[in-house]
Scaffold this active site. Structure first.
Site, mmCIF file in Angstrom:
data_model
loop_
_atom_site.group_PDB
_atom_site.id
_atom_site.type_symbol
_atom_site.label_atom_id
_atom_site.label_comp_id
_atom_site.label_asym_id
_atom_site.label_seq_id
_atom_site.Cartn_x
_atom_site.Cartn_y
_atom_site.Cartn_z
ATOM 1 C CB SER A 252 -0.920 0.125 1.081
ATOM 2 O OG SER A 252 0.014 0.390 2.521
ATOM 3 C CE LYS A 253 -0.128 6.931 -3.221
ATOM 4 N NZ LYS A 253 0.833 6.419 -3.771
ATOM 5 N NE ARG A 254 0.479 0.864 6.154
ATOM 6 C CZ ARG A 254 1.086 -0.426 6.282
ATOM 7 N NH1 ARG A 254 2.403 -0.202 6.984
ATOM 8 N NH2 ARG A 254 0.474 -1.492 5.747
ATOM 9 C CG HIS A 255 4.737 -1.207 1.902
ATOM 10 N ND1 HIS A 255 3.212 -1.688 2.094
ATOM 11 C CD2 HIS A 255 5.165 -2.066 2.935
ATOM 12 C CE1 HIS A 255 3.019 -2.428 2.828
ATOM 13 N NE2 HIS A 255 4.218 -2.656 3.506
ATOM 14 C CD GLU A 262 1.270 6.948 -6.821
ATOM 15 O OE1 GLU A 262 0.695 7.348 -6.229
ATOM 16 O OE2 GLU A 262 1.712 5.707 -6.578
#
Ligand code: GLU
Length: 483
Positions: A252-255, A262
């Site tokens: 997810s974006k956290r990674h 992107e």
């Protein structure tokens, strides 16, 4: 005659292309190509609420940049079109009518409110629709439909027995039919659900291998029951493992960045991203090599090499791959990339792009690192006396000042500002003064860069900056050290 392998990429235009979507596309493409088959593109746009403007264009763009060219699709047509689900609505309702007629589906008149109440009622054990409309007399149901009563069409699941299917990756899976919900096939707005449309389209488009994320594994028994209801051959299922970050949690974006565009913006080359993604759940048998071009993958890929263990997306690994791809780019291509990034940063100033590209090639991890790496070249940074201090080279601000004053008149006589001339001149300067090369080069490098660590040495830096700017910086350094 054996059937020709046919796969499809069936994205929903609901946002950006995630790494997971691109992996599905890549594996579908590779399975088709490795077997001399066909790869088609189908746009699954039946979820009108989640439709995102521009998402279809992003799909085309990404496939094109990655070299995943399709053989059939909305833009190029083909024998089984149209390839956009919203243009196929009549087909889905025809097939739904067939199922209602054969008793494999039924109209359901339950209101949204009733369904919501049902789910709130904690006494309800069955997690799903309670099948209230399943037993309405078909003649009465048909009458209500004809009278225009709002309804959906649901699949009538068998209430006993079990369904077994085989997945290429996950093996043989068996479920009890009583656990399967009477899922919606056609929504009240007349649009099919994904669960229905994928079966109809995969059959009509003669898809032999259905390749998709493992989140669809649990619904696959329901699709098998649909294939059986129509008397259609069940395709080969290839469900792909979950993609996780290095902590084992779903990526997810956290990674970090999780979409193709992107990642490109972060400075990764599409070829490196594709190579990285190829390994998210697959590995070539008996090989330790990890760098494979798309052409090579097309030859060696096989669904047999797909593993069901969660696939780890490690950004360090991607960094390494990107470096490998940068080092292998044809120089001209690399030079053009560097130029595109550097030109606006150097503004109107002249600089030696060839030398810059040579210097950066062995040092860059991702393209987006370049502006910061070359800031000492595109801008004049402030000097500090400590910058000139280098114990090993026996250099400090005072000795640097002497050295630079010696060098300056020599450098000013150079007319042809190239590597041969500059190297010869600097070598000669060391000889004449009896100084160590490290000392002279060190002083000059810091005078030109105003930075302790630089990509490239003194000669390269002088060349990139060009005669005029290099001499101006040298004068500025001498001036600074005087004070
Ligand atoms: N439209 C589905 C998605 O984007 C496709 C799944 C499939 O490949 O069957 O997730």
């Amino acid at each position: 005659m054996a059937k020709i392998t046919k796969t499809r990429f069936a994205p929903s235009p609901t946002g950006i292309m995630h790494i997971g979507n691109l992996r599905s596309a890549l594996y579908e493409y590779l399975i088709a190509r490795s077997e001399g088959g066909k790869f088609l593109l189908r746009i699954e746009d039946t979820d009108r609420e989640r439709y995102v403007e521009g998402a279809v264009e992003a799909i085309y763009r990404t496939l094109d940049v990655c070299g995943l060219h399709h053989d059939e699709g909305p833009d190029i047509g083909g024998p089984n079109g149209p390839y956009v689900q919203s243009e196929r609505l009549h087909l889905y309702s025809e097939y739904a009518d067939q199922l209602v007629a054969s008793g494999h589906a039924y109209p359901c008149f339950c209101s949204v409110e009733r369904l919501a109440d049902m789910w709130e009622d904690e006494e309800t054990e069955f997690i799903g629709y309670d099948r209230r409309c399943r037993d309405i007399d078909p003649a009465i149901a048909a009458h209500r439909v004809a009278a225009g009563e709002p309804h959906v069409i649901r699949q009538r699941m068998p209430l006993d027995g079990e369904t077994t299917f085989s997945d290429e990756v996950y093996g043989v899976i068996t479920v009890m039919n009583q656990e399967l919900e009477d899922q919606i096939l056609i929504k009240s707005d007349g649009y099919p659900t994904y669960n229905f449309a994928n079966v109809i389209d995969d059959h009509l488009m003669e898809i032999t291998h259905v390749v998709r994320g493992s989140e669809y594994l649990s619904s696959t028994p329901k699709y098998c029951i649909l294939y059986d209801a129509f008397g259609w051959e069940i395709p080969t299922f290839v469900h792909l493992p979950l993609i996780v970050g290095e902590d084992g949690k779903k990526l997810s974006k956290r990674h970090g960045s999780t979409s193709f565009e992107e990642l490109v913006k972060d400075g990764y080359l599409p070829e490196a991203i594709i190579n990285m993604i190829a390994f998210l759940g697959w590995a070539p048998g008996g090989e330790t090599r990890e760098i494979f071009s798309l052409d090579e993958l097309e030859k060696i890929f096989s669904a047999k090499g797909i593993n069901k263990a969660p696939a780890v997306f490690a950004y360090d690994k991607l960094n390494w791959m990107n470096e490998q791809y940068i080092r292998r780019l044809p120089f001209e291509k690399w030079r053009a990339m560097v130029k595109e990034i550097a030109d606006p940063l150097f503004d109107e100033k002249k600089y030696d792009v060839d030398t810059l590209a040579h210097v950066l090639r062995e040092r860059v991890t991702k393209l987006s690192d370049i502006p910061e790496m070359i800031r000492f070249l595109t801008e004049r940074l402030p000097y500090e006396r400590e910058l000139f201090f280098n114990k090993r080279a026996k250099l400090d601000a005072d000795s640097a000042s002497v050295i630079l004053n010696e060098l300056r008149p020599k450098l000013e006589t150079v007319a042809v500002w190239d590597e041969t001339t500059l190297s010869a001149l600097l070598g000669q300067a060391c000889e004449e003064t009896g100084r160590k090369k490290g000392q002279v080069m060190g002083a000059l490098r810091v005078a030109l860069a105003a930075q302790r660590v630089t990509s490239g040495g003194a000669t390269e830096t002088a060349m990139i900056l060009g005669r005029e700017e290099a001499l101006a910086r040298l004068a500025a350094a001498i001036d600074y050290l005087k004070g």
